[in-house]
Scaffold this active site. Structure first.
Site, PDB file in Angstrom:
ATOM      1  N   GLU A 177      72.163  33.761 -82.072  1.00 43.12           N
ATOM      2  CA  GLU A 177      71.460  33.582 -81.051  1.00 43.12           C
ATOM      3  C   GLU A 177      69.967  32.069 -81.819  1.00 43.12           C
ATOM      4  OE1 GLU A 177      68.492  34.057 -76.747  1.00 43.12           O
ATOM      5  OE2 GLU A 177      69.618  35.580 -77.556  1.00 43.12           O
ATOM      6  N   LYS A 219      74.420  31.450 -78.492  1.00 39.63           N
ATOM      7  CA  LYS A 219      73.771  31.806 -77.368  1.00 39.63           C
ATOM      8  C   LYS A 219      72.625  30.852 -77.523  1.00 39.63           C
ATOM      9  CE  LYS A 219      71.044  33.891 -74.012  1.00 39.63           C
ATOM     10  NZ  LYS A 219      70.808  35.389 -73.987  1.00 39.63           N
TER      11      LYS A 219
END
Length: 340
Positions: A177, A219
């Site tokens: 992420e 992500k």
């Protein structure tokens, strides 16, 4: 674990237009959420709220994975079933947040680096034994005057890759992420530039450290205007720029992209996800939302056991709306429909 097994787990999380519930708020973050509804953030109240989410009938039709916090991974439902076991029984993959937060980057005012690598191999062994099959590490990239620096992007990309390699070694799918924050007053074009730099650095580092791209999920942020920008990009522009960026920098072998909501409202996050999927790409384009799946549920619940069903209905509705967005067939009219 072989890359093929990691790939199978990753694909199962985003199969059939499903996404991820990010229920991994740290103790400090969930206290802020509870403060907003005037509920004390005790361990029992946190457990009761997560129990509401995880026992929602039918949410597994729209959610393929749930990211848990360390405390939550060790907690149990009202009937005594451990949360990872409860989720797995529904066909929902249990995950775990493993970073220890973003901290000031020495020598670089206004920038942060995410910490948590020390002792991570041993923690992964424990988390696997507790039932976690995927993990998450969040890096934050701030847009500002003269930032992000190359140093900030590099150290965060390096840490993300080290984390991902350790996760795969433990047989746990890493969610990588790198979040370019939308908190400033930057234009959507500036977000595109910084997101491109960030993704290029992240995938260079993942390759350098031998991370199996087919055994991870990405992500990222959407390419979006900063909150303070006087000109806000439309959902169609967000979709076009986001996909242009990702087609340039994200290899097609990555089994899924699960967008973060990043401060968007519930309906904004769904609208933009739908616009992205109406164009589409070589990967499943899904969601890994926290507030954008939970805000209405939290307000409906307000800490009152009598409101559990109302909270579950609100959560189920948002999960259903986002699954429709992943399919590219969401419409604003559906928001007014009474949940089935």
């Amino acid at each position: 674990m072989a890359a093929q097994e990691l790939n199978a787990i990753a694909r199962s999380i985003v199969a059939d237009h499903k996404g991820i519930l990010a229920a991994d708020e740290s103790t400090g973050t969930i206290k802020k959420r509870f403060d907003s509804i005037e509920v004390e953030s005790t361990e029992e109240n946190r457990r009761a709220y997560r129990n509401l989410l995880f026992t929602t009938p039918g949410f597994e039709d729209y959610v393929g994975g749930v990211i848990l916090y360390d405390e939550t991974l060790r907690q149990a439902s009202d009937d005594g079933t451990q949360f990872p076991e409860l989720l797995a029984a529904k066909g929902v993959v249990p995950g775990i947040k493993v970073d220890t937060g973003a901290h000031e980057l020495a020598g670089h005012p206004g920038e942060k680096v995410t910490e948590g690598l020390d002792g991570l191999r041993a923690r992964f062994e424990e988390y696997h034994a507790l039932g976690a099959r995927f993990s998450k590490w969040r890096a934050v990239i701030t847009i500002g005057d003269g930032i992000p620096s190359d140093a900030c992007i590099h150290v965060n990309a390096h840490a993300l890759a080290r984390y991902a390699a350790l996760s795969q070694e433990a047989g746990i799918v890493p969610i990588v992420e790198p979040e370019v924050l939308m908190d400033a007053d930057n234009t959507v074009e500036r977000c595109l530039e910084v997101t491109s730099r960030t993704l290029r650095a992240v995938f260079d580092e993942l390759d350098r450290q031998g991370v199996a791209l087919e055994g991870m999920l990405l992500k990222p942020n959407m390419v979006i205007s900063g909150k303070g920008c006087p000109t806000q990009a439309s959902s169609s522009q967000i979709a076009e720029l986001t996909l242009d960026c990702f087609l340039r920098h994200v290899p097609a072998m990555v089994p899924g992209i699960v967008f973060l909501s990043g401060g968007q409202s519930e309906v904004e996050a769904t609208t933009n996800l739908d616009a992205i999927n109406r164009i589409g790409g070589p990967w499943p384009l899904s969601f890994s939302y926290g507030r954008a799946l939970q805000a209405s549920a939290l307000q409906a619940w307000k800490g009152d056991p009598a409101n559990v069903e109302a909270g579950q209905e609100a959560f189920l509705h948002r999960a259903r709306m986002n699954a429709r967005a992943v399919a590219g067939d969401w419409s604003a009219d559906l928001e007014q429909a009474v949940p089935a």
